[in-house]
Enzyme design. Structure first.
Site, short mmCIF file in Angstrom:
data_model
loop_
_atom_site.label_atom_id
_atom_site.label_comp_id
_atom_site.label_asym_id
_atom_site.label_seq_id
_atom_site.Cartn_x
_atom_site.Cartn_y
_atom_site.Cartn_z
N GLY A 109 0.83 -1.20 0.00
CA GLY A 109 0.00 0.00 0.00
C GLY A 109 0.86 1.25 0.00
O GLY A 109 1.76 1.38 -0.84
N ASP A 110 0.63 2.13 0.97
CA ASP A 110 1.42 3.37 1.04
C ASP A 110 2.31 3.37 2.28
O ASP A 110 2.56 4.39 2.88
CB ASP A 110 0.50 4.59 1.02
CG ASP A 110 -0.54 4.54 2.14
OD1 ASP A 110 -0.61 3.50 2.83
OD2 ASP A 110 -1.26 5.53 2.32
N GLU A 111 2.74 2.15 2.68
CA GLU A 111 3.59 2.00 3.86
C GLU A 111 5.02 1.66 3.45
O GLU A 111 5.23 0.76 2.63
CB GLU A 111 3.07 0.86 4.72
CG GLU A 111 2.07 1.25 5.78
CD GLU A 111 1.81 0.07 6.69
OE1 GLU A 111 2.57 -0.13 7.65
OE2 GLU A 111 0.85 -0.68 6.38
#
Lengths: 340, 195
Positions: A245-247
């Site tokens: 994801g956006d991690e």
């Protein structure tokens, strides 16, 4: 009762030469009186006949053989010798006493040095008697080298394939960053070697809004741009991982000083706050960071560290925009927050 | 069949008829275009399939293709190792012929799982020999004819070679030596780095 009689044999010199082309006869005075054709070929520019054996060869084993008496005493024992002049080829030998005047018959061979010697002296198979295994040995050496070359070729191709496969297995395909598998490997290695390191966990803010309003292509573009920033702001020995994801997670090798980590976090957050352009559309995002270092723990447990750094990240998120928080420190918006 | 044999066939086809021909033969025979690895073992059927496809694609009889393969093995400079290893058999072509009895064992010393044909020499006198080539898969006799032809050239000998077909399980090759030193042979030094 049986009486054993040792028959005496007489051998013509050509027969002796055929049997032992690397043989020689040393007379009672220590001079070479007969020499085999292959041995003679090793010193084509010198006449070896009439030379003193011990002036031509240096005995390495047995040691301290300096006269004919010593040499006779060495009869029957393995000899290790070499030419005194160049090329100083090593030879193996065996001397036996001749009846009568007290001379010695010495047979020589190249032993394992044959591979080099055939090249040095340009010897051919006719220089070795049919019973000699030198040519067979050379054959095996060469066959072995050929097979080895083929195997080596296969191994190097397999190795390149392996490196490529590993690279693929450890890489996040969208961003080119490392993936979780690579992270596990790096953390495992650092823990085993007791290397010190820091973890920086980054979660993007407002990323979902970009995806929702501008579409997945814009989202992917933002992730790729963020990846670029993370790589630029870290050193080659650090590991930048996209957890999904956006991690993201950054592993800083041998870097645990809070002041340095703070500077890096602030610089990262500052760059992330600058809008990323997707075509003509600006994508405004931000990020929150949690940090921990191996110095914080007496025993390194990667899972525990990842859990803690995750908690620190959420503390940052609760504290507001573009914050970073160290594990073990109270989550406040004061202190580290220099970006507004 | 041993990968060395399959790989030799592949290199022979590629070097002689071009990469495109190999690609088509590989497709026709259902072989991966990348081909064979020299040190792996393959199902015998794979070898047969490639040879059948090559004969069909090149419109050449099997026998001729195999004989050309034998010649290629000895005379291609890229695989100098084969020629050199065979030249270790003796200083003259006749010595070499007599060393063929040992070829099977010699090859096994180098590559233990390489299943080379057994060769049996018979000296008929007057410069004539026959060689019985025995292998579960017929065809090695034709490869040997090619090998012998190239080796005769290598020694500078003038020979007549004739594949006389199969007797029981062996393929029989008749060798007649017309002239031992007909032409100047190629150089052979025992030492690899000999100048």
């Amino acid at each position: 009762m049986t009486v054993h009689i040792t028959p005496k044999i007489t051998l013509s010199l050509p027969s002796l030469a055929a049997l032992m082309p690397m043989g020689l006869v040393v007379g009672p005075t220590g001079h070479i009186v007969q020499i085999g054709p292959t041995l003679a070929k090793l010193r084509p520019e010198r006449d070896l006949l009439g030379q003193r054996f011990l002036e031509l060869f240096e005995l390495k084993r047995p040691r301290h053989v300096v006269n004919m008496g010593h040499l006779k005493a060495a009869a029957g024992a393995p000899l290790s010798l070499r030419f005194r002049d160049n090329p100083r080829s090593e030879l193996k030998g065996l001397a036996v006493a001749l009846e009568g005047e007290g001379g010695l018959l010495v047979n020589l061979s190249f032993g394992i040095a044959a591979v080099e010697a055939v090249g040095t002296y340009q010897l051919s198979s006719s220089d070795f008697p049919a019973t000699d295994l030198t040519v067979e040995m050379l054959y095996l050496v060469e066959a072995n080298a050929a097979v080895h070359a083929v195997s080596q070729d296969l191994l190097s191709r397999l190795d390149s394939a392996k490196v490529a496969a590993q690279e693929q297995a450890f890489t996040d395909t969208l961003t080119g960053l490392r993936n979780r598998r690579a992270m596990d490997m790096v953390l495992g290695r650092y823990a085993r070697r007791r290397d010190s390191f820091a973890l920086m966990h980054l979660d993007l803010d407002h990323f979902k809004a970009v995806n929702d309003t501008l579409g997945h292509a814009a989202g992917d573009h933002v992730l790729q741009e963020v990846a670029k920033i993370l790589v630029e702001e870290t050193r080659a020995e650090d590991t930048v991982v996209r957890l999904g994801g956006d991690e993201f997670l950054m592993i800083f090798h041998n870097l645990t000083r809070p002041d340095q980590l703070t500077r890096i976090a602030e610089r990262l957050l500052e760059r992330l706050e600058a809008p990323i352009m997707f075509g003509t559309d600006p994508c405004a995002i931000s990020g929150s960071i949690g940090i921990t270092t191996s110095d914080t723990y007496t025993d390194i447990d990667a899972d525990k560290m990842l859990h803690d750094v995750d908690m620190a990240l959420y503390a940052s998120k609760h504290a507001g925009r573009a914050q970073h928080t160290f594990v073990g420190e109270p989550a406040t918006s004061e202190g580290h927050d220099t970006v507004h | 069949m041993h990968g060395l044999i399959n790989r030799s066939i592949q290199c022979f086809l590629r070097d002689t008829y071009g990469a495109e021909a190999w690609t088509q033969i590989a497709q026709l025979s259902g072989t991966d275009e990348a081909g064979f690895e020299a040190m792996l073992l393959y199902d015998d059927a794979a070898t047969g399939a490639v040879l059948d496809a090559a004969a069909k694609h090149l419109e050449k009889p099997h026998d001729m293709l195999l004989e050309d393969l034998g010649t290629y093995l000895v005379s291609n400079p890229q695989i100098e190792a084969v020629r050199r290893l065979l030249r270790f058999g003796g200083a003259s072509f006749v010595d070499f012929l007599h060393s063929l009895d040992e070829l099977h064992d010699r090859a096994r010393l180098a590559v233990p799982d390489l299943d080379m044909p057994a060769l049996e020499m018979r000296d008929h006198g007057g410069g004539a020999w026959s060689i019985a080539v025995t292998h579960p898969h017929p065809g090695f006799g034709h490869v040997m004819v090619g090998v012998l032809r190239a080796m005769a050239d290598d020694y500078g000998a003038l020979v007549l070679l004739d594949h006389q077909g199969r007797v029981d399980k062996a393929e029989i090759i008749r060798v007649e030596l017309l002239e031992a030193s007909f032409a100047e042979g190629r150089d052979f030094h025992l030492g690899l780095r000999a100048s």
